[in-house]
Design a protein around this motif. Structure first.
Motif, mmCIF file in Angstrom:
data_model
loop_
_atom_site.group_PDB
_atom_site.id
_atom_site.type_symbol
_atom_site.label_atom_id
_atom_site.label_comp_id
_atom_site.label_asym_id
_atom_site.label_seq_id
_atom_site.Cartn_x
_atom_site.Cartn_y
_atom_site.Cartn_z
ATOM 1 N N CYS A 1 -19.914 -17.772 28.355
ATOM 2 C CA CYS A 1 -20.960 -16.800 28.672
ATOM 3 C C CYS A 1 -20.894 -16.443 30.152
ATOM 4 N N HIS B 1 -26.575 -11.835 29.246
ATOM 5 C CA HIS B 1 -25.211 -12.357 29.347
ATOM 6 C C HIS B 1 -24.258 -11.741 28.323
ATOM 7 N N ILE C 1 -21.123 -12.643 25.929
ATOM 8 C CA ILE C 1 -20.445 -13.752 25.275
ATOM 9 C C ILE C 1 -19.008 -13.307 25.072
#
Length: 170
Positions: free
Chosen positions: A53, A132, A134
């Motif tokens: 992440c 975030h 991934i």
């Protein structure tokens, strides 16, 4: 009605979760980059896949997506300074890389020469979730080291915990 968990409450709780410290690197047509991450884990072993992440506000996000490759370098207790540097303490990317020895991989990525393990990955998916990205990577190459103790992150501090072989009976 249930009360939602606050951002502060969640972050404080996550600080109580111990995690290995990793430097995530990339090198390719978009250039060389790298950052420190504790949010890394395996996804599956068929095919060998892991995830990392990265904060979507990072100026490096586009670099990682365009290069379509990244390398996860698991750090040892001797790498505290390198972890801090790649966490943003050192803004200049060349200076970050100059602080350690790197091995050129077949993919063009660079692996930390003395990492406990390095996973060279092909980016197969990038998904934005909240704040975030991934990054899901299929592992193409692995480099391992037989010694060294992992650098961990706990309670917002780097922690070096030596291996205690045999102390848990087994």
């Amino acid at each position: 009605m249930e009360t939602a968990v606050s951002k502060t409450e969640f972050r404080n709780a996550m600080a109580r979760v111990c995690a290995p410290v990793n430097v995530i690197t990339t090198n390719g047509p978009a250039g060389r980059g790298g950052f420190t991450a504790t949010a890394m884990c395996s996804v599956t072993d068929e095919p060998p896949t892991l995830l990392v992440c990265m904060n979507s506000r990072s100026a490096q996000t586009g670099l990682f997506i365009e290069n379509r490759r990244f390398c996860v370098n698991v750090l040892t207790g001797e790498h505290k300074g390198l972890a801090s540097s790649f966490a943003g303490q050192q803004a200049d990317m060349d200076a970050r890389y100059a602080a350690a020895e790197w091995i050129n991989l077949k993919s063009g990525n660079q692996a930390l020469a003395d990492a406990i393990v390095s996973f060279d990955c092909r980016l197969v998916e990038a998904r934005l979730v909240g704040t975030h990205n991934i990054f899901i990577g299929e592992v193409a190459e692995i480099r391992t080291r037989k010694d060294g103790h992992a650098l961990l992150y706990f309670d917002r501090n780097y922690v070096h915990v030596p291996t205690m072989a045999g102390s848990f009976g087994g």
